[in-house]
Write an enzyme that holds these catalytic residues in place. Sequence first.
Site, PDB file in Angstrom:
ATOM      1  N   CYS A   1      -6.914  -0.057   3.723  1.00 35.61           N
ATOM      2  CA  CYS A   1      -6.911  -1.035   4.582  1.00 35.61           C
ATOM      3  C   CYS A   1      -7.296  -0.603   6.220  1.00 35.61           C
ATOM      4  O   CYS A   1      -8.131   0.254   6.282  1.00 35.61           O
ATOM      5  CB  CYS A   1      -5.575  -1.717   4.431  1.00 35.61           C
ATOM      6  SG  CYS A   1      -5.105  -3.119   5.235  1.00 35.61           S
TER       7      CYS A   1
ATOM      8  N   HIS B   1     -10.107  -2.762   5.337  1.00 41.30           N
ATOM      9  CA  HIS B   1      -9.740  -4.196   5.408  1.00 41.30           C
ATOM     10  C   HIS B   1     -11.077  -4.754   6.354  1.00 41.30           C
ATOM     11  O   HIS B   1     -11.414  -4.282   7.214  1.00 41.30           O
ATOM     12  CB  HIS B   1      -8.500  -4.355   6.112  1.00 41.30           C
ATOM     13  CG  HIS B   1      -8.172  -5.930   5.922  1.00 41.30           C
ATOM     14  ND1 HIS B   1      -8.311  -6.896   6.805  1.00 41.30           N
ATOM     15  CD2 HIS B   1      -7.303  -6.607   4.937  1.00 41.30           C
ATOM     16  CE1 HIS B   1      -8.008  -7.959   6.411  1.00 41.30           C
ATOM     17  NE2 HIS B   1      -7.317  -7.801   5.063  1.00 41.30           N
TER      18      HIS B   1
ATOM     19  N   GLU C   1       0.872  -1.071   0.008  1.00 43.32           N
ATOM     20  CA  GLU C   1       0.052   0.042   0.035  1.00 43.32           C
ATOM     21  C   GLU C   1       0.728   1.351   0.035  1.00 43.32           C
ATOM     22  O   GLU C   1       0.674   2.374  -0.665  1.00 43.32           O
ATOM     23  CB  GLU C   1      -0.943  -0.059   1.185  1.00 43.32           C
ATOM     24  CG  GLU C   1      -2.018  -1.337   1.138  1.00 43.32           C
ATOM     25  CD  GLU C   1      -2.515  -1.615   2.369  1.00 43.32           C
ATOM     26  OE1 GLU C   1      -3.322  -2.451   2.437  1.00 43.32           O
ATOM     27  OE2 GLU C   1      -2.070  -1.042   3.527  1.00 43.32           O
TER      28      GLU C   1
END
Length: 202
Positions: free
Chosen positions: A114, A138, A18
């Site tokens: 996330c 997430h 990421e």
Amino acid sequence: MTKPSAVILVADGSEEIEFVTAFDVLVRAGFNVRSIAVRRADAQQNRAWVELSRGLKIIPDQDGFANSNADDIESDILIIPGGGPGAKTLSEDKVTLELLHRCRREGKWIACICAGTTALVASASSFPEQGKVKVTSHPSVKDEIVAKGWEYEEERVVVDGKVITSRGPGTALLWALTIVELICGKEKRMEVEGPMITSTVL
């Protein structure tokens, strides 16, 4: 024409894919990108590098916030990667929360992915006047976010106003390209993703 600018916060335990994907794609799109390390108070302070979630070590462009002041940070977009331990550090860091609040107050872009979405949620808890938007994250932190009253979607990328959220490592490229499109336009996104041979142009 002035280049757009981005700040990416990073901590021990931030997610490699990421962090690196956002950095890489935005540089390809012509952004001035700067990474800033956020360290826990109990972290070893005499090292230049930050250790990400799978052991990758990176040296950020800036170590910490100058004078511990969110007002010192200027950019068109603030980017928060995930990774459980890194997101926890960012969610508990006073200056990070102030910076998120200031970006929203000033109508600047914010992008979280996330578990990084939990930092946005924590900022709104500290500064309730900023309100809630539709987000994703997430799955492991979904219940935590929903319990705090946020509208949650399970799309790969969710955009609400100037807040861009995404789900995890597997959605990082789409997330980064969405940032490019929203700030620089669809033509710039196509210019970037063509040479990368993404699935959307095969």
